[in-house]
Enzyme design. Structure first.
Site, PDB file in Angstrom:
ATOM      1  N   GLU A 196       2.942  12.065  -7.910  1.00  0.00           N
ATOM      2  CA  GLU A 196       2.115  10.930  -8.342  1.00  0.00           C
ATOM      3  C   GLU A 196       0.795  10.840  -7.576  1.00  0.00           C
ATOM      4  O   GLU A 196      -0.060  10.040  -7.923  1.00  0.00           O
ATOM      5  CB  GLU A 196       2.908   9.615  -8.209  1.00  0.00           C
ATOM      6  CG  GLU A 196       3.040   9.049  -6.794  1.00  0.00           C
ATOM      7  CD  GLU A 196       4.027   9.791  -5.901  1.00  0.00           C
ATOM      8  OE1 GLU A 196       4.611  10.804  -6.333  1.00  0.00           O
ATOM      9  OE2 GLU A 196       4.196   9.365  -4.739  1.00  0.00           O
TER      10      GLU A 196
ATOM     11  N   CYS B 246      11.024  12.326  -3.193  1.00  0.00           N
ATOM     12  CA  CYS B 246      11.048  12.160  -1.733  1.00  0.00           C
ATOM     13  C   CYS B 246      12.133  11.155  -1.302  1.00  0.00           C
ATOM     14  O   CYS B 246      13.300  11.518  -1.279  1.00  0.00           O
ATOM     15  CB  CYS B 246       9.660  11.798  -1.234  1.00  0.00           C
ATOM     16  SG  CYS B 246       9.440  12.161   0.501  1.00  0.00           S
TER      17      CYS B 246
ATOM     18  N   HIS C 261       5.253  14.737  -3.604  1.00  0.00           N
ATOM     19  CA  HIS C 261       4.777  13.549  -4.338  1.00  0.00           C
ATOM     20  C   HIS C 261       3.882  13.898  -5.535  1.00  0.00           C
ATOM     21  O   HIS C 261       2.650  13.966  -5.375  1.00  0.00           O
ATOM     22  CB  HIS C 261       3.986  12.653  -3.381  1.00  0.00           C
ATOM     23  CG  HIS C 261       4.842  11.920  -2.418  1.00  0.00           C
ATOM     24  ND1 HIS C 261       5.239  10.621  -2.611  1.00  0.00           N
ATOM     25  CD2 HIS C 261       5.401  12.325  -1.250  1.00  0.00           C
ATOM     26  CE1 HIS C 261       5.999  10.234  -1.603  1.00  0.00           C
ATOM     27  NE2 HIS C 261       6.119  11.255  -0.773  1.00  0.00           N
TER      28      HIS C 261
END
Ligand code: GLN
Length: 206
Positions: A185, A86, A183
């Site tokens: 994570e 990102c 994302h």
């Protein structure tokens, strides 16, 4: 052989990426450690680096001030694998336009030959999740979390498109550089982190 993977910890989602990378190393049975990168000295120890999501203008500006932007750029140019997420994708790009504001004059690493549109899917409140696929790297099903995500409007020669969503390019790769608009994570599935760790191992061995 032990790997040292860094997560740039200036601003943004560093902690979550450290955890996902630790899980990826463990699940792959690869010996290694993950460090939050805060100083320029940390950068020299790295076999690979994750530039997390957050605010690209802040991460870029602070990295410019403490010279880490230049040192990171040199390491990536010498072949260190990097995963830009990102805001990290934005920082890796050569050309950035904001969906609303137009040309941004923010510090960039200027490494990846892509034209990038910041905030391409709208504002924070327009955040969403969507199933995506990255077939060429053997991740056919992945839950993409998009938060003020960018997209890629054009790619230069040799930049491989890994994924698209709604006709927009959202993941790319060129040699040692991977950049994704979503994302990884923030979900339980660590397959993208595993792919990245394996790439670091492969490039360190070669
Ligand atoms: N839109 C943000 C930026 O331009 C990136 C958002 C994110 O990393 N989740 O920096």
């Amino acid at each position: 052989m032990s790997l040292t993977v860094g997560v740039l910890a200036i601003q943004g989602d560093a902690h979550e990426n450290i955890t996902s990378t630790q899980i990826a190393l463990k699940e792959l049975g690869i010996d290694g450690k993950v460090i939050g990168v805060k100083t320029t000295e940390d950068i020299s120890k790295l076999d690979g680096l994750i530039i997390p999501g957050g605010e690209s203008t802040t991460i870029g500006q602070l990295s410019l001030v403490n010279s880490s932007l230049k040192i990171i750029k040199e390491k990536i140019e010498r072949g260190m694998p990097v995963l830009g997420i990102c805001a990290g994708m934005i920082l890796l790009s050569k050309s950035v336009n904001d969906h609303v504001l137009g040309k941004t004059n923010q510090p960039l690493l200027n490494l990846l030959d892509i034209k990038l549109e910041r905030n391409s899917f709208g504002r924070q409140k327009e955040s969403f999740e969507a199933e995506i696929s990255m077939n060429s790297i053997n991740i056919p099903k992945f839950n993409g979390v998009f938060i003020r995500a960018p997209s890629v409007s054009d790619v230069g020669p040799d930049v491989e498109i890994l994924a698209k969503f709604n006709e927009k390019i959202i993941a790319v790769k060129k040699n040692n550089i991977i950049a994704v608009a979503f994302h990884p994570e923030l979900i339980q599935d660590v397959s993208l982190h595993k792919y990245f760790v394996n790439l670091i191992k492969k490039l360190k061995t070669n």
